[in-house]
Design an enzyme around this catalytic site. Structure first.
Site, PDB file in Angstrom:
ATOM      1  N   LYS A 181       0.847  -1.126   0.120  1.00 17.05           N
ATOM      2  CA  LYS A 181       0.075  -0.025   0.095  1.00 17.05           C
ATOM      3  C   LYS A 181       0.825   1.247  -0.112  1.00 17.05           C
ATOM      4  CE  LYS A 181      -3.914  -2.332   0.332  1.00 17.05           C
ATOM      5  NZ  LYS A 181      -3.609  -3.732   0.351  1.00 17.05           N
TER       6      LYS A 181
HETATM    7  C1  PLP Z   1      -4.751  -4.907   0.860  1.00 17.92           C
HETATM    8  C2  PLP Z   1      -6.428  -5.230   1.196  1.00 17.92           C
HETATM    9  C3  PLP Z   1      -7.039  -5.681   2.105  1.00 17.92           C
HETATM   10  C4  PLP Z   1      -6.066  -6.337   3.306  1.00 17.92           C
HETATM   11  O1  PLP Z   1      -5.148  -5.611   3.832  1.00 17.92           O
HETATM   12  P1  PLP Z   1      -4.132  -6.386   5.026  1.00 17.92           P
HETATM   13  O2  PLP Z   1      -3.539  -5.197   5.558  1.00 17.92           O
HETATM   14  O3  PLP Z   1      -3.046  -7.165   4.112  1.00 17.92           O
HETATM   15  O4  PLP Z   1      -4.966  -7.164   5.857  1.00 17.92           O
HETATM   16  C5  PLP Z   1      -8.294  -5.832   2.155  1.00 17.92           C
HETATM   17  N1  PLP Z   1      -9.003  -5.145   1.161  1.00 17.92           N
HETATM   18  C6  PLP Z   1      -8.403  -4.591   0.138  1.00 17.92           C
HETATM   19  C7  PLP Z   1      -9.361  -3.908  -0.947  1.00 17.92           C
HETATM   20  C8  PLP Z   1      -6.927  -4.443   0.119  1.00 17.92           C
HETATM   21  O5  PLP Z   1      -6.625  -3.893  -1.070  1.00 17.92           O
END
Ligand code: PLP
Length: 378
Positions: A181
């Site tokens: 992210k």
């Molecule tokens: C990355 C992501 C998640 C999960 O995030 P984590 O921090 O890895 O648990 C959930 N929903 C969406 C849309 C994502 O892109």
């Protein structure tokens, strides 16, 4: 090789981690976590922010908070990450998928109301690529039917809808600080945002293993005890220390990503005009955070050929979600309401180009040239 992603490092991460180690306090909710919470409370207009070990955990907390019971239904797009669905399935919910809009890959807000039954408890819009869902319509429907809106804003830190930060528009929001992210807390991490006062106190309890320990630390009860269900939803101080360094450079990271995104867009616009491919479209109501630059090819065969071509030039450009309703677990835990006109078709065409903080000009140019060459030769 040009990697698809590289987690950002902006400078003070090591210093803050060293400081955390020196403090002798590494468990959750100490100095660095508090500094992150203060930062978010200043930046985001909301009632409460709580760091979590991941966005997955934040979504699980949301499912407990809104009291999902076996048999309840939750409406969301099928084109999303598994955690969006799993968090609610783990509480016994049935997932009801509706189709997406081809322009943003977000839930089609005009299809939501028809999917509501008396078992529906919540709507979970996912802001794909950090681009906002049509929140006014979604909230209006939710309010009329007494439903909770949980924003999966995993990709959307720093994005806005009509001027408001995503994650703060619905009743509850969840962010991710996974290394893929825009901002990371050292690899894994997340944030729960509470915008509705009635969830605030219980959120702290659920996050502290079902105890009222937070109230105890604030001197509001004289001993702490088991008062509700809950789990350990706190990240450690090392994660918060890493994250704080990133938050202090939030504008720098955001602007850098936007610059890369716009370079891709400007350079590939002509291929969209000649109908070779489709680029992301950003609704006017949305200010996005350049989480992702994707393009859509004519069909699946063309996408496979482009991915292979880029790989031969040592560029990693992956596709994305396999729609959840077509997956093994999806068959058991969900149903698709209405027609799948776009979810499968559009996801088959989409691939993502490398975007990460401090990507070099040379690498960006190489990606652009390689995409153009592919179309010049086919
Ligand atoms: C990355 C992501 C998640 C999960 O995030 P984590 O921090 O890895 O648990 C959930 N929903 C969406 C849309 C994502 O892109």
């Amino acid at each position: 090789m040009i990697r698809f992603n590289l987690p950002p490092v902006v400078g003070r991460e090591m210093e803050y981690i060293a400081e955390a180690i020196k403090s002798g306090k590494l468990s959750g909710d100490n100095t660095f976590t508090k500094r992150c919470h203060d930062w978010f409370m200043q930046q985001l207009e909301c009632k409460k922010t709580l760091l979590t070990p991941s966005c997955t955990h934040a979504l699980e907390m949301a499912a407990i908070l809104i009291d999902i019971q076996p048999g309840d239904e939750v409406i969301m797009p099928s084109y999303t990450f598994v955690s969006t669905a799993n968090a609610f399935v783990m509480r016994g919910a049935k997932i009801v998928f509706v189709d997406i809009r081809p322009d943003t890959m977000n839930i089609d807000e005009t299809l939501i109301e028809a999917a509501i039954t008396e078992k529906t408890k919540a709507i979970v819009p996912v802001h794909y690529a950090g681009v906002a869902c049509e929140m006014d319509t979604i909230l209006e429907i939710a309010n009329r039917h007494g439903l909770v809106v949980v924003e999966d804003a995993a990709q959307a830190m720093m994005s806005r809808y009509k001027g408001r930060h995503l994650g703060t528009v619905g009743h509850i929001g969840a962010f991710s600080f996974h290394e893929t992210k825009n901002y990371t807390s050292g690899g894994e991490g997340g944030l729960l945002i509470i915008n509705d006062e009635r969830f605030v106190e219980r959120a702290e309890i659920i996050r502290e293993k079902g105890t009222n320990r937070s109230l105890f630390f604030r001197g509001m009860v004289d001993k702490y005890s088991w008062v509700d269900i809950g789990s350990s939803y706190l990240p450690c101080e090392l994660q918060a220390a890493y994250l704080l360094a990133q938050l202090e450079q939030v504008e720098q990271i955001n602007q850098n990503r936007l610059d890369i995104w716009h370079r891709y867009q400007d350079a590939l616009l002509q291929l969209q005009q000649t109908g070779e491919l489709k680029l992301p479209s950003i609704p006017e109501s949305c200010q996005h955070n350049a989480h992702m630059f994707y393009l859509k090819t004519r069909d699946l065969a063309c996408r496979t050929a482009l991915i292979d071509h880029l790989k031969s030039r040592e560029i990693i450009a992956p596709f994305h979600y396999i729609p959840l309703h077509t997956s093994t677990a999806g068959v058991f835990h969900s149903r698709f309401h209405g027609e799948d006109n776009f979810t499968t078709r559009e996801s088959d065409k989409l691939l993502r180009l490398p975007v990460y903080y401090n990507m070099t000009d040379d690498d960006i140019s190489r990606v652009i040239t390689s995409v153009r060459d592919f179309y010049a030769n086919t």
